[in-house]
Design a protein around this motif. Structure first.
Motif, PDB file in Angstrom:
ATOM      1  N   ASN A 164      21.740 -51.887  59.770  1.00  0.00           N
ATOM      2  CA  ASN A 164      21.706 -50.857  58.652  1.00  0.00           C
ATOM      3  C   ASN A 164      20.060 -50.575  58.354  1.00  0.00           C
ATOM      4  N   GLN A 165      18.983 -51.647  58.770  1.00  0.00           N
ATOM      5  CA  GLN A 165      17.849 -51.232  58.533  1.00  0.00           C
ATOM      6  C   GLN A 165      17.439 -50.316  59.568  1.00  0.00           C
ATOM      7  N   ILE A 166      17.698 -50.214  60.870  1.00  0.00           N
ATOM      8  CA  ILE A 166      17.598 -49.509  61.863  1.00  0.00           C
ATOM      9  C   ILE A 166      17.917 -48.115  61.358  1.00  0.00           C
ATOM     10  N   VAL A 167      19.077 -47.900  60.983  1.00  0.00           N
ATOM     11  CA  VAL A 167      19.601 -46.594  60.306  1.00  0.00           C
ATOM     12  C   VAL A 167      18.771 -46.282  59.175  1.00  0.00           C
ATOM     13  N   GLU A 168      18.624 -47.053  58.068  1.00  0.00           N
ATOM     14  CA  GLU A 168      17.878 -46.809  56.921  1.00  0.00           C
ATOM     15  C   GLU A 168      16.392 -46.329  57.020  1.00  0.00           C
ATOM     16  N   THR A 169      15.941 -46.872  58.036  1.00  0.00           N
ATOM     17  CA  THR A 169      14.379 -46.650  58.344  1.00  0.00           C
ATOM     18  C   THR A 169      14.160 -45.383  59.354  1.00  0.00           C
ATOM     19  N   GLY A 170      15.251 -44.724  59.682  1.00  0.00           N
ATOM     20  CA  GLY A 170      14.885 -43.640  60.580  1.00  0.00           C
ATOM     21  C   GLY A 170      14.993 -43.907  62.101  1.00  0.00           C
ATOM     22  N   ARG A 171      15.107 -45.296  62.468  1.00  0.00           N
ATOM     23  CA  ARG A 171      14.853 -45.584  63.753  1.00  0.00           C
ATOM     24  C   ARG A 171      15.828 -44.806  64.786  1.00  0.00           C
ATOM     25  N   LEU A 172      17.151 -44.846  64.440  1.00  0.00           N
ATOM     26  CA  LEU A 172      18.042 -44.116  64.854  1.00  0.00           C
ATOM     27  C   LEU A 172      18.010 -42.729  64.653  1.00  0.00           C
ATOM     28  N   GLN A 173      17.730 -42.310  63.803  1.00  0.00           N
ATOM     29  CA  GLN A 173      17.536 -40.880  63.472  1.00  0.00           C
ATOM     30  C   GLN A 173      16.292 -40.076  64.299  1.00  0.00           C
ATOM     31  N   ASN A 174      15.430 -40.806  64.851  1.00  0.00           N
ATOM     32  CA  ASN A 174      14.479 -40.502  65.750  1.00  0.00           C
ATOM     33  C   ASN A 174      15.048 -39.963  67.002  1.00  0.00           C
ATOM     34  N   PHE A 175      16.243 -40.659  67.424  1.00  0.00           N
ATOM     35  CA  PHE A 175      16.916 -40.374  68.635  1.00  0.00           C
ATOM     36  C   PHE A 175      17.846 -39.054  68.450  1.00  0.00           C
ATOM     37  N   LEU A 176      18.327 -39.136  67.206  1.00  0.00           N
ATOM     38  CA  LEU A 176      19.259 -38.002  66.882  1.00  0.00           C
ATOM     39  C   LEU A 176      18.363 -36.585  66.764  1.00  0.00           C
ATOM     40  N   ASP A 177      17.276 -36.912  66.179  1.00  0.00           N
ATOM     41  CA  ASP A 177      16.451 -35.594  65.942  1.00  0.00           C
ATOM     42  C   ASP A 177      15.810 -34.831  67.299  1.00  0.00           C
ATOM     43  N   VAL A 178      15.644 -35.793  68.199  1.00  0.00           N
ATOM     44  CA  VAL A 178      15.152 -35.285  69.497  1.00  0.00           C
ATOM     45  C   VAL A 178      16.453 -34.718  70.179  1.00  0.00           C
ATOM     46  N   ALA A 179      17.586 -35.377  70.119  1.00  0.00           N
ATOM     47  CA  ALA A 179      18.848 -34.653  70.690  1.00  0.00           C
ATOM     48  C   ALA A 179      19.270 -33.319  69.950  1.00  0.00           C
ATOM     49  N   ASP A 180      18.760 -32.914  68.713  1.00  0.00           N
ATOM     50  CA  ASP A 180      19.060 -31.854  67.766  1.00  0.00           C
ATOM     51  C   ASP A 180      17.920 -30.866  68.209  1.00  0.00           C
ATOM     52  N   GLY A 181      16.978 -31.107  69.008  1.00  0.00           N
ATOM     53  CA  GLY A 181      15.922 -30.439  69.394  1.00  0.00           C
ATOM     54  C   GLY A 181      14.868 -30.166  68.128  1.00  0.00           C
ATOM     55  N   LYS A 182      14.691 -31.014  67.105  1.00  0.00           N
ATOM     56  CA  LYS A 182      13.708 -30.903  66.138  1.00  0.00           C
ATOM     57  C   LYS A 182      12.516 -31.360  66.615  1.00  0.00           C
TER      58      LYS A 182
END
Ligand code: FUB
Ligand code: ZN
Length: 621
Positions: free
Chosen positions: A34-52
């Motif tokens: 939950n901390q990994i998700v809430e602090t954007g650690r997972l989001q960083n990977f998702l953002d790369v995948a989304d080309g952000k």
């Protein structure tokens, strides 16, 4: 050479470690995820995948927390499967696969925010450190039977070797970790090229010209944005000691610099020395190890006494109140000790491994595995408590992977011998078909029953470590020859048939420890140990603070009637407390008012179980 048993060979882990492992599976891992998700650690990977672009959140090495968590979760799932953990593993795997670049590059800070900074700031950036943790996560997932990340890891290594290597650019990572991971990848895949790459990195460290030092020759070209904030830069010049790059490892004899970096590096160097049978490297490592364990290690096994640079200072400089003793550094020490043991099976390394695991590492987590210490002081004056997470959260998932893979540290085997480093309640099957089950309340009690079941007569040696702290040891294996003693182990060389049980008793008595007089902090003080556990005195109120007491050691230390929250025996010792709070600040010719009292001691690893408190390990006598 002994090695750990694949987790799949274990049927169960119970007792003391079963508690930690099931807490981790049911609470700790989900809490961390939950901390990994809430602090954007997972989001960083998702953002790369989304080309952000431009959206990276958190510290530059935050990817490693996802990888370390994944490694821990994969180990945990083998014996303690949990559906929520499984779902999170799936999310992590998908995100990682989607974020990897075509050429294998994977480091979300650079991918999102600074695409032209790739491999330009090795001293600082942690690209290979993170990939090392990715490799270790893949290896753990493999144990679970999930090899989907393996191609990602292999491609990431290929991306490294497209740029770096003996005939290419010289360089590794400012923060070691990739080296250990590469040796593990060699062991996992059987491909020697991974070990050779790690050997080369080990050999390059400390050589001149140093690729790390060279980055400082042109800081802006190498994306070093703020020299004043670089620990690798001191007094206007390169400070290689911070990252163990001041001289080649074979010429080093003292432990210096950042403690996690040091112990990860030397774990890898130990693997390298064993693989290459490199005596020079081994003797340097032996000297560094001796300097660390004889002059720079806390009684809890904690290492790295200052927060300034998160590392080592000088021999015997072991402050208690401000001890840094980062949880990760303790874990790194346990890893190094494990590798030392594997290359030279003697109990010396396990004595250190046990000390740090049962004390300076486990103090890093609450019993339910959801709150953590980053630093592990040996004294507190009511101003610190475990936290649910940190901005720099290297320690919580590192603790998780250590707990979930504790069998790797306790039990090892090779073709001839089963080594039991410390008793762990568990059941497992050896490659030769022997089934072993261990029943024990260790570390709370010194007894263990080790049952060996053989379906056919099987010759095998069982080597049981005799702990350094045990004064009396009794072993009974009916029908056996007396044990032989070898490098600190009691060895039973038997032809096992049917079911036989080795009964073990390590005598546990409270032991009083004093320290070298050069540890000025501890002069006139003692610490108390029971079995492998270091005890402390703790109070929630200042008026009962252990800082106010002197132990009265004219009376024996007794086992207390109560148990600690973690089920350990408490100890009771007589003490004299200075109690009068009503007087002026200073007073002439007054005898202090002293009250005789019974002082309860609890395991240091459990201190702070009820929040901020006054605590001391080294008690005045
Ligand atoms: O640099 C990555 C990790 O963060 C280190 O291992 C810890 O000491 C902390 O600085
Ligand atoms: Zn840490």
């Amino acid at each position: 050479m002994p090695s750990s048993l694949p987790l799949k060979q274990f049927r169960s882990v119970g007792g003391f470690w079963g508690h930690y492992q099931s807490a981790l599976a049911s609470k700790g891992l989900i809490h961390q995820w939950n901390q990994i998700v809430e602090t954007g650690r997972l989001q960083n990977f998702l953002d790369v995948a989304d080309g952000k672009s431009g959206t990276h959140q958190g510290y530059r090495f935050n990817d490693s927390d996802v990888y370390k968590w994944l490694e821990a979760a994969a180990y945990s799932q083998v014996l303690n499967p949990n559906a929520a953990v499984e779902a999170a593993i799936e999310q992590a795997i998908q995100a990682i696969i989607a974020a990897q670049a075509q050429d294998g590059y994977l480091f979300t800070l650079i991918q999102l925010n600074k695409p032209d900074w790739k491999w330009r700031n090795l001293v600082h950036m942690h690209e290979m450190y993170c990939l090392g943790h990715l490799i270790e996560a893949c290896i753990a997932l493999n144990q679970l039977g999930d090899s989907r990340l393996m191609p990602v890891a292999l491609k990431a290594v290929e991306c490294i070797t497209n740029t770096f290597g003996p005939d290419k650019r010289v360089g590794s990572c400012g923060h070691p970790e990739i080296e250990v991971a590469l040796y593990r990848l060699w062991q996992e895949t059987g491909q020697k090229k991974y070990a050779e790459l790690a050997d080369w990195m080990i050999d390059c460290r400390g050589q001149r010209p140093s690729p790390f030092e060279e980055e400082f020759n042109n800081p802006s070209e190498n994306c070093i944005v703020d020299l004043d904030r670089c620990c690798e830069w001191k007094g206007g010049k390169y400070y290689g000691e911070y990252l163990q790059d001041d001289k080649p490892i074979r010429e080093q004899d003292t432990i210096v610099g950042h403690s996690v970096r040091a112990a990860y590096l030397y774990s890898a160097a130990q693997l390298s020395a064993a693989r290459r049978k490199d005596q020079n490297l081994q003797s340097a490592l032996d000297q560094i190890w001796a300097n660390l364990t004889e002059k720079r290690m806390y009684v809890t096994g904690g290492i790295g006494s200052t927060g300034d640079g998160e590392g080592f200072t000088a021999d015997y400089d072991l402050p208690n109140l401000n001890a840094y003793a980062e949880t990760c550094a303790g874990i790194a020490l346990a890893m190094w000790a494990r590798r030392s043991f594997e290359s030279n099976p003697s109990t010396d390394a396990i004595d250190v491994l046990e000390k740090v695991i049962f004390n300076g590492i486990l103090s890093g987590t609450s019993l339910d595995t959801t709150s953590y210490f980053y630093d592990n002081p040996l004294e507190s004056r009511g101003n610190t408590e475990r936290q649910p997470w940190f901005g720099c959260a290297c320690c919580p998932p590192n603790l998780a992977r250590l707990i979930a893979s504790i069998t790797d540290y306790a039990i090892q085997s090779d073709t001839k011998t089963l080594y039991i480093g410390f008793p762990l309640e568990c059941e497992f099957m050896l490659a030769n078909g022997l089934e072993v089950s261990i029943k024990t309340q260790y570390p709370h009690k010194g007894e263990a029953e080790i049952k060996v079941k053989a379906l056919k007569p099987t010759r095998y040696r069982l080597a049981l470590r005799i702990p350094d702290w045990a004064e009396e040891v009794t072993t009974t294996l009916p029908g056996a020859q007396p044990a032989e003693y070898e490098e600190g182990f009691a060895v039973f060389d038997e032809v096992w048939e049917g079911e036989r049980t080795l009964a073990v008793e390590f005598e546990m008595e409270p032991r009083i420890l004093s320290s070298h007089p050069k540890v000025l902090e501890n002069l006139g003080r003692v610490a108390i140990q029971y079995g492998p556990t270091i005890y402390c005195a703790e109070s929630l109120s200042e008026s009962d603070a252990p800082q106010r007491i002197n132990l009265d050691l004219s009376e024996d230390i007794q086992l207390g009637s109560a148990r600690s929250k973690g089920g350990a025996p408490t100890l009771e010792v007589q003490a004299l407390r200075q109690s009068d709070d009503d007087g002026p600040l200073y007073e002439y010719d007054q005898e202090p008012k002293i009250v005789q009292t019974a002082l309860k001691l609890i395991p240091y690893r459990e201190w702070n179980g009820s929040g901020k408190s006054y605590m001391q390990v080294w008690l005045r006598v």
